[in-house]
Design a protein around this motif. Structure first.
Motif, mmCIF file in Angstrom:
data_model
loop_
_atom_site.group_PDB
_atom_site.id
_atom_site.type_symbol
_atom_site.label_atom_id
_atom_site.label_comp_id
_atom_site.label_asym_id
_atom_site.label_seq_id
_atom_site.Cartn_x
_atom_site.Cartn_y
_atom_site.Cartn_z
ATOM 1 N N LEU A 94 -2.992 5.382 -5.286
ATOM 2 C CA LEU A 94 -3.053 4.034 -5.834
ATOM 3 C C LEU A 94 -3.947 3.969 -7.063
ATOM 4 C CD1 LEU A 94 -3.163 1.805 -2.621
ATOM 5 C CD2 LEU A 94 -1.228 2.269 -4.133
ATOM 6 N N VAL A 95 -5.012 4.783 -7.093
ATOM 7 C CA VAL A 95 -5.883 4.828 -8.265
ATOM 8 C C VAL A 95 -5.134 5.418 -9.448
ATOM 9 C CG1 VAL A 95 -7.984 5.849 -9.233
ATOM 10 C CG2 VAL A 95 -8.000 4.939 -6.901
ATOM 11 N N VAL A 96 -4.401 6.496 -9.208
ATOM 12 C CA VAL A 96 -3.629 7.132 -10.279
ATOM 13 C C VAL A 96 -2.594 6.158 -10.834
ATOM 14 C CG1 VAL A 96 -2.078 9.030 -10.859
ATOM 15 C CG2 VAL A 96 -3.988 9.419 -9.287
ATOM 16 N N LEU A 97 -1.894 5.416 -9.965
ATOM 17 C CA LEU A 97 -0.842 4.511 -10.407
ATOM 18 C C LEU A 97 -1.384 3.312 -11.179
ATOM 19 C CD1 LEU A 97 1.489 4.445 -7.264
ATOM 20 C CD2 LEU A 97 1.587 5.951 -9.257
ATOM 21 N N ALA A 98 -2.684 3.074 -11.113
ATOM 22 C CA ALA A 98 -3.285 1.976 -11.862
ATOM 23 C C ALA A 98 -3.711 2.395 -13.266
ATOM 24 C CB ALA A 98 -4.487 1.427 -11.096
ATOM 25 N N THR A 99 -3.594 3.694 -13.581
ATOM 26 C CA THR A 99 -3.967 4.162 -14.915
ATOM 27 C C THR A 99 -2.795 3.968 -15.872
ATOM 28 O OG1 THR A 99 -3.241 6.442 -14.463
ATOM 29 C CG2 THR A 99 -5.518 5.872 -13.893
ATOM 30 N N ALA A 143 0.854 -1.186 0.000
ATOM 31 C CA ALA A 143 0.000 0.000 0.000
ATOM 32 C C ALA A 143 0.886 1.230 0.000
ATOM 33 C CB ALA A 143 -0.920 -0.003 1.230
ATOM 34 N N PHE A 144 0.252 2.357 -0.220
ATOM 35 C CA PHE A 144 0.992 3.616 -0.278
ATOM 36 C C PHE A 144 1.329 4.073 1.132
ATOM 37 C CE2 PHE A 144 1.167 8.242 -0.515
ATOM 38 C CZ PHE A 144 1.998 8.428 -1.600
ATOM 39 N N HIS A 145 2.601 4.361 1.393
ATOM 40 C CA HIS A 145 3.037 4.812 2.705
ATOM 41 C C HIS A 145 3.995 5.993 2.545
ATOM 42 C CE1 HIS A 145 1.252 1.443 4.801
ATOM 43 N NE2 HIS A 145 1.856 0.610 3.982
ATOM 44 N N PRO A 146 3.947 6.982 3.426
ATOM 45 C CA PRO A 146 4.884 8.103 3.346
ATOM 46 C C PRO A 146 6.329 7.623 3.447
ATOM 47 C CG PRO A 146 3.086 8.596 4.833
ATOM 48 C CD PRO A 146 2.965 7.135 4.494
#
Length: 266
Positions: free
Chosen positions: A150-155, A93-96
């Motif tokens: 995560l949505v952006v990276l799936a495009t 998942a996305f983490h800082p």
């Protein structure tokens, strides 16, 4: 594929000036280019890998052939042994996360200013010695909600390529987190060689290669290492701040044959 001498067609800032670069291995090539871009983060160049040769008669023959064509070795700065490559760090998942200047790791999510006051998201998909393969996506506000990272990276990316981490520093490309990269979807296969000597295809890592089919010889791209500043300018062109130039075509994302297509996992 074992390491061997690499011949690359180098295109410098002067668009009419092209010369060949020769390195004893891909590792040496990336180390030299990394040192060059750390010294000048706005250096402009593209190196397209056109051939490989093993030490011995094959190397001598190809070097002589290139020499007869007016090929000269490109002098570059020596790599800095004190600068170590960053280790990979990914998560589900996305983490800082933050990184030291001039370093990046597979999985890093970063932002690139687009010249309009906004920014686009980038993702480090893989590391190759001192180089990184990055994919750059549309601005979050251009993606229908929910527009979390995560949505952006799936495009589909708008820009993608193999580059150096010299612009990973405050005010340029800032790492904002980490997420598991989609290597199967995004990593391309590469080709090298000539019709006279035979075109080869290789997986992204360079660990497997074989003769290319007729179709593969025409459709699988050459491995190109691009200046990170070129990536910056291409992002501004996507945002409409500058004109799109033919020099950026090697950075435009295309659904070319993927590494997993050319070398399916057994």
């Amino acid at each position: 594929m074992t390491e061997d001498t690499v011949f690359g067609r180098r295109k410098n800032a002067e668009r009419s000036a092209q010369q060949f670069h020769q390195a004893d291995s891909r590792e040496q090539l990336f180390a030299e280019l990394s040192a060059e871009t750390r010294a000048d983060p706005e250096a402009l160049f593209t190196i397209e890998v056109v051939d490989h040769a093993q030490p011995g008669p094959a190397l001598d023959e190809r070097a002589q052939r290139l020499s007869r064509s007016g090929v000269t070795r490109t002098p570059l700065a020596a790599p800095d042994p004190a600068v170590l490559p960053a280790s990979a760090a990914t998560a589900d998942a996305f983490h800082p996360l933050s990184r030291p200047p001039f370093s990046a790791a597979a999985g890093d999510v970063f932002v690139i200013p687009d010249g309009t006051g906004g920014a686009v998201l980038g993702h480090v998909i893989a590391e190759v010695f001192d180089a990184v393969y990055v994919a750059v996506f549309r601005r979050p506000e251009d993606v229908p909600p929910p527009a979390d990272p995560l949505v952006v990276l799936a495009t589909q990316p708008v820009v993608a390529g193999l580059t150096l981490p010299a612009r990973f520093q405050p005010g340029m490309w800032e790492v904002v987190g980490t997420a598991t990269p989609d290597t199967r979807r995004l990593l391309p296969a590469y080709s090298w060689g000539t019709a006279a000597d035979g075109v080869q295809v290789t997986d992204f890592s360079g660990s497997r290669s074989r003769p290319a089919s007729v179709v593969e010889a025409e459709t699988v791209p050459r491995q190109a290492v691009v200046s990170p500043f070129f990536v910056d300018i291409a992002v501004r062109a996507v945002a409409g701040v500058v004109d799109w130039h033919p020099d950026f075509e090697h950075l435009r994302y295309r659904a070319s044959p993927r590494s997993v297509d050319v070398f399916p996992e057994v």
